[in-house]
Enzyme design. Structure first.
Site, PDB file in Angstrom:
ATOM      1  CE  LYS A 169      52.716  -1.978 151.353  1.00  0.00           C
ATOM      2  NZ  LYS A 169      53.402  -0.796 150.771  1.00  0.00           N
ATOM      3  N   PRO A 170      52.989  -1.416 145.805  1.00  0.00           N
ATOM      4  CG  PRO A 170      51.976   0.408 144.743  1.00  0.00           C
ATOM      5  CD  PRO A 170      51.696  -0.985 145.266  1.00  0.00           C
ATOM      6  N   GLY A 222      64.069  -3.580 148.707  1.00  0.00           N
ATOM      7  CA  GLY A 222      64.055  -2.538 149.728  1.00  0.00           C
ATOM      8  C   GLY A 222      65.204  -2.721 150.697  1.00  0.00           C
ATOM      9  CB  SER A 223      65.802  -1.266 154.023  1.00  0.00           C
ATOM     10  OG  SER A 223      64.770  -1.783 154.840  1.00  0.00           O
ATOM     11  CD  GLU A 244      67.713  -5.053 144.640  1.00  0.00           C
ATOM     12  OE1 GLU A 244      68.566  -4.641 145.460  1.00  0.00           O
ATOM     13  OE2 GLU A 244      66.981  -4.323 143.994  1.00  0.00           O
ATOM     14  CB  CYS A 278      69.985  -1.030 146.034  1.00  0.00           C
ATOM     15  SG  CYS A 278      69.392  -1.694 144.473  1.00  0.00           S
ATOM     16  CD  GLU A 378      71.851   1.331 150.616  1.00  0.00           C
ATOM     17  OE1 GLU A 378      71.786   1.098 149.402  1.00  0.00           O
ATOM     18  OE2 GLU A 378      71.209   0.688 151.468  1.00  0.00           O
TER      19      GLU A 378
END
Length: 475
Positions: A169-170, A222-223, A244, A278, A378
């Site tokens: 799933k992009p 992702g977050s 990650e 990231c 961030e």
């Protein structure tokens, strides 16, 4: 279009969603938008394929991956232009992303042949003990928009190499790169069901992936907030997970550092992909004795970066991905200035005749303090704050004072200091005089709330394998 069980198809409902070029604000495509039904179909296709794919020899799986890597290189320019058009990074960076994607696929093509078992010395003469490593099953991968091609490669290549089948799933913002990669899978004749592409909203697709007992592995980039949610959703079926997540990388410049090299490194790790990575630098700590000199060098280099549409020649900094990111960067700069931060360069939205989209000037702010938003949040944008420090122990404490632990960088000419500091930084990736430590043969991942597991290196394929211990009593 979706790609399920080796076939391109629309969503069952006929729903589509828009893809926007962040450099212009213009729609560039409508793509199929899947829901729960299509996601379940993809899972079932992957499950059916798994029983066959897992039995393929390592050499066979390796050969498919080699063909995929070759296809990526053949389509390099087309892929790079797709990346730039849908997410904004300069074309040169997009080409390097294609090269990186192919490199990861080639690395794991080789690792497929290196999944070794073990023999264990037994405690009885009539026993034989051994360990087998076998593919975990169907893996679901959820990938981000900032590296829309290489993040898929980094997840799908080790899964396929290990003998797993996958559902990808992009990010909804960047589905076109994923579709182009799946064209490579299709042209490489990857067997039906081994890799499946689901494009759709997270609230529709995510819970089906995390809730399915068929899916035995979730890998996500992702977050941290979304990663925590996926961990909770995966708990009921006790899935193996790789996460990650977010980062807040420190960049330390000691008084004995080569300032020119350090400033060049800071530019590389702060402004690559417009600060939307990231592992990009978030906090620059400079020894007080060289802070002013370093700030001047860094600001001069930042002013020399060309902002614009990534498809134009010579552009170093493209647009931010969307309005929300643009507004966050503005908030961080305004907050820093309100708290006595001094802007050495940039600090404003970037405007130029004929240029739309979400552009912001490369910005360097000195006199940064711990109470600024930029010190803890961030930014994900082109803003470099400079903090000062006096002692080595002090800056290590400040660098580690965060819930994140993905990447850290530091510059020094002192070997003893280098060995001390690299050991004391609580980060999964450390660059010592190196702003670009990421490579296919090295493990990528973080400490603390920056994630679980590793991608790349010999560790990467282990994330898709189960260990089976076998005790044989010889009678």
């Amino acid at each position: 279009m979706l790609y399920i069980n080796g076939e391109w198809r629309p969503a069952n409902s006929g729903k589509t969603m828009e893809v926007i070029n962040p450099a212009t604000g213009e729609k560039i495509a409508d793509v199929a938008s899947a829901g729960k039904g299509e996601t379940q179909e993809a899972i079932e296709a992957a499950n059916a394929a798994f029983s066959i794919w897992r039995k393929r020899t390592a050499q066979e799986r390796s050969a498919y991956l080699e063909r995929i890597a070759d296809k990526l290189q053949e389509k390099k320019e087309e892929l790079a232009r797709t990346i730039t058009t849908e997410m904004g990074k300069p074309l040169g960076e997009a080409r390097r992303e294609v090269d990186s994607s192919a490199a990861y696929v080639k690395w794991f093509a080789e690792e497929a042949k290196r999944v070794y078992g073990e023999t264990i010395p037994a405690n009885q003469s009539d026993k034989h003990l051994m360990i087998l490593r076998q593919p975990i099953g169907v893996a679901a991968a959820i990938t981000p928009w900032n590296f829309p091609l290489s993040m898929i490669a980094r997840k799908i290549a080790p899964a396929i190499a290990a003998g797993c089948t996958v559902v990808i799933k992009p990010a909804p913002a960047t589905p076109l790169s994923a579709m182009k990669m799946f064209e490579c899978f299709d042209e490489a004749d990857l067997p039906k069901g081994v890799a499946n592409l689901i494009i759709g909203p997270a609230e529709e697709v995510g819970p089906v992936l995390t809730g399915s007992p068929i899916v035995r592995k979730i890998t996500f980039t992702g977050s941290t907030a979304v990663g925590k949610l996926l961990l909770k959703q995966s708990a009921d079926t006790v899935k193996k997970v790789s996460m990650e997540l977010g980062g807040h990388a420190p960049f330390i410049v000691f008084e004995d550092a080569d300032l020119e090299a350090a400033a060049k490194g800071a530019i590389a790790t702060k402004f690559v992909n417009n600060g939307q990575t990231c592992i990009c630098t978030n906090r620059i700590y400079v020894h007080e004795s060289i802070k002013e000199e370093f700030g001047k060098i860094l600001a001069e280099k930042a002013r020399g970066l060309k902002v614009g549409n990534g498809l134009e020649d010579g552009v170093n900094v493209g647009p931010l991905i969307n309005q929300a990111s643009y507004e966050k960067v503005q908030r961080h700069v305004q907050d820093a200035v309100a708290k006595n931060g001094q802007v050495l360069c940039g600090g404003n939205p970037y405007e130029e005749d004929g240029l739309g989209g979400y552009f912001f000037e490369p910005t360097v702010i000195t006199n940064a303090t711990e109470d600024m938003q930029i010190a803890t949040e961030e930014t994900f944008g082109p803003v470099a704050p400079i903090f000062s420090f006096k002692e080595e122990a002090e800056v290590i404490e400040k660098a580690n004072n965060t819930p994140y632990g993905l990447a850290a960088y530091f510059y020094t000419s002192d070997l003893s200091r280098g060995l001390r500091v690299m050991a004391e930084l609580d980060y999964g990736i450390v660059g010592l005089n190196d702003p670009a430590p990421v490579t296919p043969q090295g493990p990528f991942g973080g400490y603390k709330e920056s994630g679980i597991g590793r991608e790349g290196g010999k560790s990467g394929i282990l994330e898709y394998l189960e260990e089976k211990y076998i005790s044989i009593h010889m009678i």
